[in-house]
Scaffold this active site. Structure first.
Site, PDB file in Angstrom:
ATOM      1  N   PRO A   6       0.847  -1.310   0.080  1.00 48.93           N
ATOM      2  CA  PRO A   6      -0.024  -0.131   0.207  1.00 48.93           C
ATOM      3  C   PRO A   6       0.988   1.210   0.046  1.00 48.93           C
ATOM      4  O   PRO A   6       1.808   1.197   0.806  1.00 48.93           O
ATOM      5  CB  PRO A   6      -0.779  -0.020   1.448  1.00 48.93           C
ATOM      6  CG  PRO A   6       0.145  -0.995   2.153  1.00 48.93           C
ATOM      7  CD  PRO A   6       0.844  -1.773   1.381  1.00 48.93           C
ATOM      8  N   CYS A  49       3.044   3.009   9.539  1.00 45.39           N
ATOM      9  CA  CYS A  49       3.149   4.474   9.012  1.00 45.39           C
ATOM     10  C   CYS A  49       4.026   5.273  10.161  1.00 45.39           C
ATOM     11  O   CYS A  49       3.608   5.391  11.026  1.00 45.39           O
ATOM     12  CB  CYS A  49       1.994   5.235   8.861  1.00 45.39           C
ATOM     13  SG  CYS A  49       2.444   6.730   7.888  1.00 45.39           S
ATOM     14  N   ASN A  74       8.921  -7.165   3.951  1.00 45.78           N
ATOM     15  CA  ASN A  74       8.948  -5.874   3.361  1.00 45.78           C
ATOM     16  C   ASN A  74      10.252  -5.109   3.771  1.00 45.78           C
ATOM     17  O   ASN A  74      10.694  -4.975   4.862  1.00 45.78           O
ATOM     18  CB  ASN A  74       7.585  -5.228   3.784  1.00 45.78           C
ATOM     19  CG  ASN A  74       7.642  -3.890   3.183  1.00 45.78           C
ATOM     20  OD1 ASN A  74       7.496  -2.800   3.752  1.00 45.78           O
ATOM     21  ND2 ASN A  74       7.669  -3.449   1.824  1.00 45.78           N
ATOM     22  N   ASP A  91      13.037  -2.418   1.020  1.00 47.99           N
ATOM     23  CA  ASP A  91      14.108  -2.434   0.212  1.00 47.99           C
ATOM     24  C   ASP A  91      14.205  -3.638  -0.841  1.00 47.99           C
ATOM     25  O   ASP A  91      15.403  -4.174  -1.335  1.00 47.99           O
ATOM     26  CB  ASP A  91      15.412  -2.463   0.927  1.00 47.99           C
ATOM     27  CG  ASP A  91      15.719  -1.171   1.755  1.00 47.99           C
ATOM     28  OD1 ASP A  91      14.657  -0.396   1.697  1.00 47.99           O
ATOM     29  OD2 ASP A  91      16.340  -1.062   2.790  1.00 47.99           O
ATOM     30  N   GLY A  98       7.500  -2.182  -2.233  1.00 46.15           N
ATOM     31  CA  GLY A  98       6.890  -0.481  -2.163  1.00 46.15           C
ATOM     32  C   GLY A  98       7.375  -0.021  -3.438  1.00 46.15           C
ATOM     33  O   GLY A  98       7.188  -0.022  -4.700  1.00 46.15           O
TER      34      GLY A  98
HETATM   35  C1  FMN Z   1       5.132   7.134  -0.979  1.00 49.27           C
HETATM   36  C2  FMN Z   1       4.834   6.258   0.006  1.00 49.27           C
HETATM   37  C3  FMN Z   1       3.574   5.759   0.497  1.00 49.27           C
HETATM   38  C4  FMN Z   1       3.358   5.054   1.418  1.00 49.27           C
HETATM   39  N1  FMN Z   1       2.077   4.789   1.915  1.00 49.27           N
HETATM   40  C5  FMN Z   1       1.898   3.811   2.783  1.00 49.27           C
HETATM   41  C6  FMN Z   1       0.385   3.606   3.282  1.00 49.27           C
HETATM   42  O1  FMN Z   1      -0.497   4.217   2.952  1.00 49.27           O
HETATM   43  N2  FMN Z   1       0.321   2.389   4.109  1.00 49.27           N
HETATM   44  C7  FMN Z   1       1.360   1.671   4.615  1.00 49.27           C
HETATM   45  O2  FMN Z   1       0.939   0.790   5.226  1.00 49.27           O
HETATM   46  N3  FMN Z   1       2.545   1.906   3.900  1.00 49.27           N
HETATM   47  C8  FMN Z   1       2.838   2.807   3.179  1.00 49.27           C
HETATM   48  N4  FMN Z   1       4.092   3.028   2.724  1.00 49.27           N
HETATM   49  C9  FMN Z   1       5.118   2.128   3.242  1.00 49.27           C
HETATM   50  C10 FMN Z   1       5.293   1.010   2.212  1.00 49.27           C
HETATM   51  O3  FMN Z   1       4.068   0.131   1.978  1.00 49.27           O
HETATM   52  C11 FMN Z   1       6.460   0.050   2.707  1.00 49.27           C
HETATM   53  O4  FMN Z   1       6.353  -0.455   3.857  1.00 49.27           O
HETATM   54  C12 FMN Z   1       7.951   0.844   2.687  1.00 49.27           C
HETATM   55  O5  FMN Z   1       7.841   1.786   1.539  1.00 49.27           O
HETATM   56  C13 FMN Z   1       8.969  -0.148   2.525  1.00 49.27           C
HETATM   57  O6  FMN Z   1       8.927  -0.820   1.323  1.00 49.27           O
HETATM   58  P1  FMN Z   1       9.814  -0.598   0.114  1.00 49.27           P
HETATM   59  O7  FMN Z   1      11.298  -0.435   0.600  1.00 49.27           O
HETATM   60  O8  FMN Z   1       9.699  -1.956  -0.737  1.00 49.27           O
HETATM   61  O9  FMN Z   1       9.358   0.697  -0.395  1.00 49.27           O
HETATM   62  C14 FMN Z   1       4.142   4.067   1.751  1.00 49.27           C
HETATM   63  C15 FMN Z   1       5.573   4.320   1.314  1.00 49.27           C
HETATM   64  C16 FMN Z   1       6.097   5.226   0.527  1.00 49.27           C
HETATM   65  C17 FMN Z   1       7.490   5.420  -0.181  1.00 49.27           C
END
Ligand code: FMN
Length: 324
Positions: A20, A104, A203, A205, A227
């Protein structure tokens, strides 16, 4: 698609899920990813009190649409009554899974005792999870390793969630106080896996198949969640999932990427209207253009990005993309 994960009674195909992301996983974004083979894409976080009050932009975040293999609504909030109402509304709208946000890190969210602030308040977290479960739809929880270094309590929180009846947990391998700094610690997600029997999704990186393999090996988790690695690459879930299954799916070529970007743009405009839609789509435009493969040269990409992001009409953006 690989064998997938059972969440409550719901079979989620595949082991590469999309995270998300507020401003990214809106309905047009989720549809774009679903068309390209993503089995699981959650909504942006939906504030329960605002959903229950019918605030239009929040209702739009929880929108269910055609063309999604699975409807996952992510809820955020700190009041059990509002969470129960939000969960009921989401279930009535067709949610097959409700994901509860305990990860969050944003100050405006944690300051309101929501999101990752709940890692510091297990009793309240339990009451909120219970409220989410009251809608009768499988509930998952998305959390971080803990609030800070001194309190890496994700294994305890996950065990509490499991006892209440939660069907799976996703763990971002950072504490709240790390925000997005440093490197996600997949090994510590393994401590969560050891503490529960329900599926655990790792989850943080993970941006490609090699990272997904390492994250799964280090954590022992059942699936990965991607993400930021999906920015401008809504096909990444299919690609990573296939690789986990020892199959190779080629990345889309330039022509296919153009079609993907144009469809995503058209859906965004249809969903929000031209003015707001274009504003929202600008970041996707930048990501699509940055990721464009040869023969588009780096310099042309840079020039296109700055021009494209200034255009005011969807038809102009379409024409400029086609001309790239
Ligand atoms: C722009 C942005 C918006 C995000 N919005 C949410 C959200 O609405 N709900 C949530 O649980 N995590 C949110 N996250 C966190 C991501 O779901 C994820 O846990 C985090 O980015 C780490 O994963 P990644 O390294 O693959 O990006 C958000 C992250 C980013 C960068």
């Amino acid at each position: 698609m690989s064998s997938g994960v059972l969440v409550g009674g719901v079979e989620v195909g595949g082991r590469a899920w999309l995270a998300p992301m507020t401003g990214v996983s809106d309905l047009p974004g989720r549809r774009a990813a679903a068309r390209l083979g993503a089995a699981y894409v959650a909504t942006e976080m939906v504030a329960c009190a605002e959903l229950a009050k019918g605030r239009p932009d929040v209702v739009r975040r929880a929108a269910v649409g055609e063309g999604l293999p699975l409807m996952v609504v992510q809820l955020v909030g700190r009041d059990p009554d509002w969470i129960a109402q939000g969960a009921r509304l989401a279930a009535e709208a067709g949610a097959q899974i409700i994901d509860f946000n305990m990860g969050c890190p944003a100050r405006e969210v944690t300051g309101a005792a929501c999101g990752s602030a709940l890692m510091r308040d297990p009793e309240l977290a339990e009451r909120l999870i219970d409220a989410a479960l009251s809608a009768g739809v499988p509930v998952t929880v998305k959390m971080r390793l803990g609030w800070d270094d001194a309190s890496r309590n994700a294994p305890d929180m996950a065990a509490r969630a499991e006892r209440l009846g939660v069907s799976a947990v996703t763990v971002h391998g950072r504490t709240r106080c790390q925000f997005y700094k440093g490197q996600a610690n997949w090994t510590q997600v393994g401590a969560v896996k050891a503490a529960v029997k329900i599926p655990v999704i790792v989850n943080g990186d993970i941006v490609d198949a090699a990272g997904a393999r390492r994250a799964l090996a280090e954590s022992g988790a059942d699936a990965v969640m991607i993400g930021r690695g999906a920015y401008g690459r809504p096909w990444i879930a299919r690609e990573v999932d296939a690789a986990l299954d020892d199959r190779i799916v080629a990345e889309p070529d330039l022509q296919e990427r153009l079609g993907i970007a144009l469809d995503h743009l058209a859906e965004t405009i249809a969903f929000y209207g031209e003015r707001i839609g274009l504003k929202i789509f600008r970041k996707h435009l930048g990501w699509y253009v940055e990721g464009a493969p040869a023969p588009v040269a780096a310099e042309a990409r840079r020039a296109a990005k700055s021009t494209l992001c200034r255009l005011e009409r969807a038809a102009e953006v379409e024409a400029a993309l086609i001309a790239l």
